[in-house]
Design a protein around this motif. Structure first.
Motif, PDB file in Angstrom:
ATOM      1  N   UNK A 191       0.843  -1.194   0.000  1.00  0.00           N
ATOM      2  CA  UNK A 191       0.000   0.000   0.000  1.00  0.00           C
ATOM      3  C   UNK A 191       0.875   1.239   0.000  1.00  0.00           C
ATOM      4  N   UNK A 192       0.250   2.380  -0.282  1.00  0.00           N
ATOM      5  CA  UNK A 192       0.954   3.661  -0.235  1.00  0.00           C
ATOM      6  C   UNK A 192       0.863   4.241   1.169  1.00  0.00           C
ATOM      7  N   UNK A 236       4.814   0.480  -0.226  1.00  0.00           N
ATOM      8  CA  UNK A 236       5.583  -0.266   0.772  1.00  0.00           C
ATOM      9  C   UNK A 236       4.882  -1.569   1.135  1.00  0.00           C
ATOM     10  N   UNK A 237       5.673  -2.551   1.570  1.00  0.00           N
ATOM     11  CA  UNK A 237       5.136  -3.826   2.043  1.00  0.00           C
ATOM     12  C   UNK A 237       4.691  -3.708   3.506  1.00  0.00           C
ATOM     13  N   UNK A 238       3.550  -4.337   3.813  1.00  0.00           N
ATOM     14  CA  UNK A 238       3.052  -4.387   5.188  1.00  0.00           C
ATOM     15  C   UNK A 238       2.672  -5.824   5.514  1.00  0.00           C
ATOM     16  N   UNK A 239       2.650  -6.125   6.813  1.00  0.00           N
ATOM     17  CA  UNK A 239       2.356  -7.518   7.180  1.00  0.00           C
ATOM     18  C   UNK A 239       0.960  -7.690   7.766  1.00  0.00           C
ATOM     19  N   UNK A 270       6.194  -1.096  13.320  1.00  0.00           N
ATOM     20  CA  UNK A 270       5.887   0.303  13.088  1.00  0.00           C
ATOM     21  C   UNK A 270       4.505   0.426  12.464  1.00  0.00           C
ATOM     22  N   UNK A 271       3.735   1.420  12.908  1.00  0.00           N
ATOM     23  CA  UNK A 271       2.406   1.649  12.349  1.00  0.00           C
ATOM     24  C   UNK A 271       2.461   2.782  11.341  1.00  0.00           C
ATOM     25  N   UNK A 272       1.836   2.580  10.190  1.00  0.00           N
ATOM     26  CA  UNK A 272       1.789   3.598   9.148  1.00  0.00           C
ATOM     27  C   UNK A 272       0.350   3.755   8.660  1.00  0.00           C
ATOM     28  N   UNK A 273      -0.015   4.985   8.360  1.00  0.00           N
ATOM     29  CA  UNK A 273      -1.307   5.254   7.742  1.00  0.00           C
ATOM     30  C   UNK A 273      -1.169   4.985   6.249  1.00  0.00           C
ATOM     31  N   UNK A 274      -2.021   4.095   5.709  1.00  0.00           N
ATOM     32  CA  UNK A 274      -1.836   3.640   4.327  1.00  0.00           C
ATOM     33  C   UNK A 274      -3.139   3.714   3.537  1.00  0.00           C
ATOM     34  N   UNK A 275      -2.988   3.608   2.212  1.00  0.00           N
ATOM     35  CA  UNK A 275      -4.153   3.594   1.323  1.00  0.00           C
ATOM     36  C   UNK A 275      -3.847   2.774   0.080  1.00  0.00           C
ATOM     37  N   UNK A 276      -4.873   2.138  -0.469  1.00  0.00           N
ATOM     38  CA  UNK A 276      -4.762   1.449  -1.754  1.00  0.00           C
ATOM     39  C   UNK A 276      -6.152   1.320  -2.344  1.00  0.00           C
ATOM     40  N   UNK A 290      -3.392   4.817  -5.296  1.00  0.00           N
ATOM     41  CA  UNK A 290      -4.543   5.688  -5.507  1.00  0.00           C
ATOM     42  C   UNK A 290      -4.240   6.643  -6.658  1.00  0.00           C
ATOM     43  N   UNK A 291      -5.147   6.719  -7.626  1.00  0.00           N
ATOM     44  CA  UNK A 291      -4.965   7.617  -8.764  1.00  0.00           C
ATOM     45  C   UNK A 291      -5.199   9.066  -8.332  1.00  0.00           C
TER      46      UNK A 291
END
Length: 221
Positions: free
Chosen positions: A100-101, A115-118, A167-173, A197-198
């Protein structure tokens, strides 16, 4: 055995066996050899269908539907549809590692690297931001609406940082889900990979990301 018993009722006809359980019955639209041998021994003709798209192609007539069809818009705007998509994203799309971004609401560009997330850390915010390829599948006197729905998902995800520190990240896809609408249920015919996201949808994603951020802060509070 139930399918074979049904096929034996009319050995000269063709019986269709429809199931998504390809692990138990056979991958790639082919029965496991031992099961195929049982069909041969029974002297029947059995058509094994493990993909609902093939079932629709086999039995249903596909009719085009206008993009602004009132019936379709009613289903797309229903809370039950969003709730189903939410569950589908969590359980089927991003239940494990996904990409996700990263969203930085303080940055002018809004979105950073892919980036990769688990896995999810918070409950994602899921919403429909578009749809296409509208259709009505008709078989006998039954019809079912279908559309490819573009879904936006935002929320906090977990990744392993330097030294394998979580680590926590705010993401979108976004993800495209081919949905067929039953009377009281929905079914995913197919699902695409995850996409960034376009540009045209970045304002919606930023708004959803802010809601996700607010929600988790309220939970922590």
């Amino acid at each position: 055995m139930t399918v074979l018993d049904e096929a034996k009722r009319d050995p000269s006809g063709r019986t269709c066996f429809v199931t998504r359980n390809s692990k138990n019955f056979g991958p790639d639209g082919r029965l496991h050899p031992e099961l195929a041998a049982e069909v041969t021994e029974a002297g029947v003709t059995l058509e094994y269908l493990s993909d609902l798209k093939k079932v629709l192609a086999r039995f249903a007539e596909r009719r085009p539907v206008p993009h602004d069809d009132a019936r379709l818009q009613a289903r797309l705007s229903a809370r039950s549809t969003t709730a189903w998509l939410h569950q589908f994203i969590v359980a089927e799309v991003a239940s494990g590692p996904f990409e996700a971004c990263v969203v930085d609401l303080k940055d002018e560009a809004l979105f950073l690297e892919w980036t990769h997330f688990d896995g999810w850390l918070s409950t994602p915010v899921v919403e429909i931001i578009g749809w296409s390829d509208e259709a009505d599948y008709v078989a006998a006197d039954v019809s079912r609406l279908a559309a490819t729905v573009k879904v936006l998902a935002t929320g906090f995800a977990r990744t392993l940082g330097f030294g394998f520190t979580p680590t926590a990240k705010l993401v979108a896809f976004t993800v495209d889900v081919r949905v067929i609408f039953g009377e009281d249920s929905l079914t995913a015919l197919s699902v695409s990979g995850l996409h960034p996201v376009e540009d045209e949808h970045k304002p919606a994603a930023a708004s959803a990301a802010r809601r996700a951020s607010t929600a988790i802060q309220e939970d922590l509070w």
